[in-house]
Design a protein around this motif. Structure first.
Motif, PDB file in Angstrom:
ATOM      1  N   THR A   5      53.686  44.711  37.495  1.00 45.36           N
ATOM      2  CA  THR A   5      52.846  45.692  38.284  1.00 45.36           C
ATOM      3  C   THR A   5      51.378  45.579  37.822  1.00 45.36           C
ATOM      4  OG1 THR A   5      53.106  47.723  37.125  1.00 45.36           O
ATOM      5  CG2 THR A   5      54.348  47.351  39.131  1.00 45.36           C
ATOM      6  N   ASP A   6      51.144  44.680  36.780  1.00 43.79           N
ATOM      7  CA  ASP A   6      49.665  44.625  36.124  1.00 43.79           C
ATOM      8  C   ASP A   6      49.360  43.203  35.942  1.00 43.79           C
ATOM      9  OD1 ASP A   6      51.379  43.979  34.264  1.00 43.79           O
ATOM     10  OD2 ASP A   6      50.553  45.232  32.543  1.00 43.79           O
ATOM     11  N   ASN A   7      49.822  42.284  36.861  1.00 45.32           N
ATOM     12  CA  ASN A   7      49.131  41.099  37.007  1.00 45.32           C
ATOM     13  C   ASN A   7      47.657  41.122  37.417  1.00 45.32           C
ATOM     14  OD1 ASN A   7      51.598  39.180  36.352  1.00 45.32           O
ATOM     15  ND2 ASN A   7      52.335  39.675  38.192  1.00 45.32           N
ATOM     16  N   LYS A   8      46.678  40.395  36.591  1.00 42.89           N
ATOM     17  CA  LYS A   8      45.444  40.528  37.177  1.00 42.89           C
ATOM     18  C   LYS A   8      44.928  39.499  37.910  1.00 42.89           C
ATOM     19  CE  LYS A   8      40.771  41.270  35.424  1.00 42.89           C
ATOM     20  NZ  LYS A   8      39.802  41.738  34.130  1.00 42.89           N
ATOM     21  N   TYR A   9      44.507  39.358  39.036  1.00 45.68           N
ATOM     22  CA  TYR A   9      44.021  38.400  40.054  1.00 45.68           C
ATOM     23  C   TYR A   9      42.607  38.813  40.061  1.00 45.68           C
ATOM     24  CZ  TYR A   9      42.771  36.240  44.399  1.00 45.68           C
ATOM     25  OH  TYR A   9      42.324  35.402  45.331  1.00 45.68           O
ATOM     26  N   VAL A  10      42.039  37.507  40.210  1.00 45.89           N
ATOM     27  CA  VAL A  10      40.498  37.646  40.577  1.00 45.89           C
ATOM     28  C   VAL A  10      40.310  36.232  41.313  1.00 45.89           C
ATOM     29  CG1 VAL A  10      39.692  38.772  38.200  1.00 45.89           C
ATOM     30  CG2 VAL A  10      39.939  36.259  38.476  1.00 45.89           C
ATOM     31  N   GLN A  11      39.176  36.424  42.095  1.00 38.52           N
ATOM     32  CA  GLN A  11      38.674  35.104  42.975  1.00 38.52           C
ATOM     33  C   GLN A  11      38.258  33.918  42.008  1.00 38.52           C
ATOM     34  OE1 GLN A  11      36.295  38.172  45.987  1.00 38.52           O
ATOM     35  NE2 GLN A  11      36.779  36.177  47.036  1.00 38.52           N
ATOM     36  N   LEU A  12      38.453  32.913  42.669  1.00 43.59           N
ATOM     37  CA  LEU A  12      38.158  31.791  41.880  1.00 43.59           C
ATOM     38  C   LEU A  12      36.905  31.547  41.365  1.00 43.59           C
ATOM     39  CD1 LEU A  12      39.120  28.746  41.230  1.00 43.59           C
ATOM     40  CD2 LEU A  12      37.800  28.023  43.275  1.00 43.59           C
ATOM     41  N   ALA A  13      35.741  32.321  41.708  1.00 48.92           N
ATOM     42  CA  ALA A  13      34.701  32.110  41.008  1.00 48.92           C
ATOM     43  C   ALA A  13      34.482  32.799  39.911  1.00 48.92           C
ATOM     44  CB  ALA A  13      33.420  32.585  42.007  1.00 48.92           C
ATOM     45  N   ALA A  14      35.255  33.796  39.611  1.00 52.37           N
ATOM     46  CA  ALA A  14      35.511  34.750  38.423  1.00 52.37           C
ATOM     47  C   ALA A  14      36.465  34.446  37.493  1.00 52.37           C
ATOM     48  CB  ALA A  14      35.430  36.097  38.930  1.00 52.37           C
ATOM     49  N   PHE A  15      37.346  33.411  37.869  1.00 50.15           N
ATOM     50  CA  PHE A  15      38.556  33.124  36.846  1.00 50.15           C
ATOM     51  C   PHE A  15      38.057  32.566  35.873  1.00 50.15           C
ATOM     52  CE2 PHE A  15      42.227  30.507  36.091  1.00 50.15           C
ATOM     53  CZ  PHE A  15      43.086  31.413  35.759  1.00 50.15           C
ATOM     54  N   ALA A  16      37.210  31.429  35.680  1.00 46.59           N
ATOM     55  CA  ALA A  16      36.865  30.592  34.485  1.00 46.59           C
ATOM     56  C   ALA A  16      36.168  31.569  33.414  1.00 46.59           C
ATOM     57  CB  ALA A  16      36.141  29.458  34.807  1.00 46.59           C
ATOM     58  N   GLY A  17      35.411  32.601  33.885  1.00 42.37           N
ATOM     59  CA  GLY A  17      34.842  33.383  33.043  1.00 42.37           C
ATOM     60  C   GLY A  17      35.334  34.638  32.661  1.00 42.37           C
ATOM     61  N   ASP A  18      36.434  34.980  33.203  1.00 39.68           N
ATOM     62  CA  ASP A  18      37.360  36.212  32.794  1.00 39.68           C
ATOM     63  C   ASP A  18      38.369  35.708  32.092  1.00 39.68           C
ATOM     64  OD1 ASP A  18      38.702  38.488  32.755  1.00 39.68           O
ATOM     65  OD2 ASP A  18      38.251  39.087  34.633  1.00 39.68           O
ATOM     66  N   ALA A  19      38.507  36.109  30.804  1.00 38.03           N
ATOM     67  CA  ALA A  19      39.742  35.447  29.771  1.00 38.03           C
ATOM     68  C   ALA A  19      40.992  36.463  30.103  1.00 38.03           C
ATOM     69  CB  ALA A  19      39.207  35.414  28.693  1.00 38.03           C
ATOM     70  N   THR A  20      40.860  37.482  30.823  1.00 35.28           N
ATOM     71  CA  THR A  20      41.807  38.140  30.920  1.00 35.28           C
ATOM     72  C   THR A  20      42.662  38.545  32.257  1.00 35.28           C
ATOM     73  OG1 THR A  20      40.500  40.191  31.988  1.00 35.28           O
ATOM     74  CG2 THR A  20      40.417  40.169  29.618  1.00 35.28           C
ATOM     75  N   ALA A  21      41.790  37.428  33.111  1.00 30.50           N
ATOM     76  CA  ALA A  21      42.492  37.028  34.299  1.00 30.50           C
ATOM     77  C   ALA A  21      43.702  36.162  34.459  1.00 30.50           C
ATOM     78  CB  ALA A  21      41.424  36.548  35.242  1.00 30.50           C
ATOM     79  N   ASN A  22      44.767  36.554  34.951  1.00 31.79           N
ATOM     80  CA  ASN A  22      46.129  35.757  34.879  1.00 31.79           C
ATOM     81  C   ASN A  22      46.045  34.426  35.941  1.00 31.79           C
ATOM     82  OD1 ASN A  22      47.632  38.859  34.471  1.00 31.79           O
ATOM     83  ND2 ASN A  22      47.022  37.831  32.780  1.00 31.79           N
TER      84      ASN A  22
END
Length: 416
Positions: free
Chosen positions: A199-216
């Motif tokens: 229940t805690d997978n972290k989804y972010v939009q593509l533009a934020a993905f590379a810069g967010d090391a915590t995004a899955n």
């Protein structure tokens, strides 16, 4: 394009009078039988009375737009299948009218939203059945498509009643022509995640993905492949629903046919941007672990594709997964690894229902797997590196709800 609300019988134009006993515009056609009048009434398909079809959202905003009639092509045949009357209405308008023909008229075919020049040489029912229409207008991926919200091919046939002599000695007959859509609509309603054990997978939009090391993970694009783009206007057999045979099929899709798409290239495959939705600031935005109302596409029928080698239409969700999380606290250091994965749903090929003309397929995807990095116990959420095969994984749920379109054509009154 602004949707017309015609609610009409036909346009009151002098051109109708030219469709009488000898139409010089019909190669080999025309008739020497006495002149007569035909009153035609167009209706929707047999499900029209149910206002909303099961499986569609109650606020289906596309219904009015899909029923738009921009133009009409009318054919009247005698008992041998020869065209004796052919008339194109480029811009149907209001007003009661009669269609002039001759008393040997038997059957009527009506086609909506197609160009007149597609039928220039048609002089018989068999010739009309042979006309092959296409979704694509050119070979360039940016070229327009013919099937749009407010311009969908429709067709229908009907048999005339017996001609009856009127008080003024004229002869009249009536016919009801039920119109049917030639395309299917695929509607991607929702993609959800974190719905089961994880229940805690972290989804972010593509533009934020590379810069967010915590995004899955992130979604990079959603597209269709093996889109069947060719159709005839009338069924192969009278009264049937098969508008295309396997050998006449042609294909398009949202991306070029190269790696990771391998194997036999579908017949005359040409990619077109209409069939891909790319990540953007306003696209794939999540709300409470769900991405909703993602998009819809139109495709012609693609049946007889129980074997995946016959190119059933595919819906592909492409994601980037942070397979390995960077870790500089250990020796040697662990480098970050990003992997592209695919979640593929096939309409056929032993997966979901094949695409039938006149049906809407509403799709909901639940990505319930673990998207954590492998060094945190993750497995890519059940995605695969090969989109050419259906995604079969217990953590991926695909719900497809087929429904018969509710066709409400603009033309709802008689042609008098």
């Amino acid at each position: 394009m602004k949707v017309k609300s015609l609610l009409l019988s036909m346009c009151a134009i002098v051109a109708l009078a030219s469709c009488s006993k000898n139409d010089d515009g019909i190669p080999g056609g025309g008739s020497d039988a006495p002149e007569a009048k035909v009153i035609l009434k167009l209706v929707g398909n047999s499900d029209q009375a149910t206002s909303k079809a099961a499986g569609l959202p109650s606020n289906d905003e596309l219904a009015a737009s899909n029923g738009t009639i921009n133009n009409l092509m009318v054919f009247i045949f005698n008992n041998t299948g020869t065209v004796i009357t052919k008339q194109f209405f480029a811009s149907p308008g209001a007003g009661p009218n009669e269609v002039s023909t001759t008393t040997d008229a038997r059957d009527v075919a009506v086609i909506a939203n197609a160009k007149e020049d597609m039928f220039t040489t048609v002089a018989s029912k068999d010739a009309l059945k042979a006309v092959l229409a296409n979704i694509l207008t050119g070979d360039n991926p940016t070229d327009a498509v013919t099937q749009k919200d407010d311009n969908l091919y429709m067709s229908g046939v009907g048999t005339l009643s017996t001609f009856v002599e009127q008080a003024d000695k004229s002869m009249k007959a009536t016919v009801t022509v039920p119109l049917n859509y030639l395309s299917a609509r695929i509607q991607l309603k929702q993609i959800t995640f974190n719905g089961k054990d994880v229940t805690d997978n972290k989804y972010v939009q593509l533009a934020a993905f590379a810069g967010d090391a915590t995004a899955n993970f992130t979604i990079t694009r959603v597209y269709l492949m093996n889109v069947q783009r060719a159709t005839h206007f009338l069924p192969v057999t009278d009264g049937g629903t098969n508008y295309i045979v396997q050998g006449d099929k042609q294909y398009t899709g949202g991306v070029a046919w190269n790696d990771p798409w391998t194997g036999t290239v579908p017949n005359q495959f040409k990619n077109n941007n209409e069939y891909t939705i790319e990540a953007a600031p306003a696209v794939f935005k999540p709300t409470a672990n769900a991405i909703s109302n993602i998009g819809h596409w139109y495709t012609f029928a693609n049946t007889g594709v129980g074997n995946i080698a016959n190119h059933p239409t595919a819906l592909v969700v492409e994601v980037q997964w942070r397979k390995v999380k960077k870790d500089d606290s250990v020796t040697p250091n662990v480098a970050e690894e990003i992997q592209t994965l695919y979640f593929t749903t096939y309409f056929g090929g032993g997966d979901k229902d094949e695409l039938q003309p006149g049906n809407v397929y509403t799709v909901s995807l639940a990505l319930n797997g673990n998207f954590k990095p492998t060094n945190d116990g993750g497995s890519g959420g059940g995605g695969t590196t090969d989109p050419t095969k259906p995604t079969v994984n217990s953590s991926v749920e695909v719900t497809v709800t087929p429904a018969t379109w509710t066709l409400v054509p603009d033309i709802s009154k008689e042609w008098k």
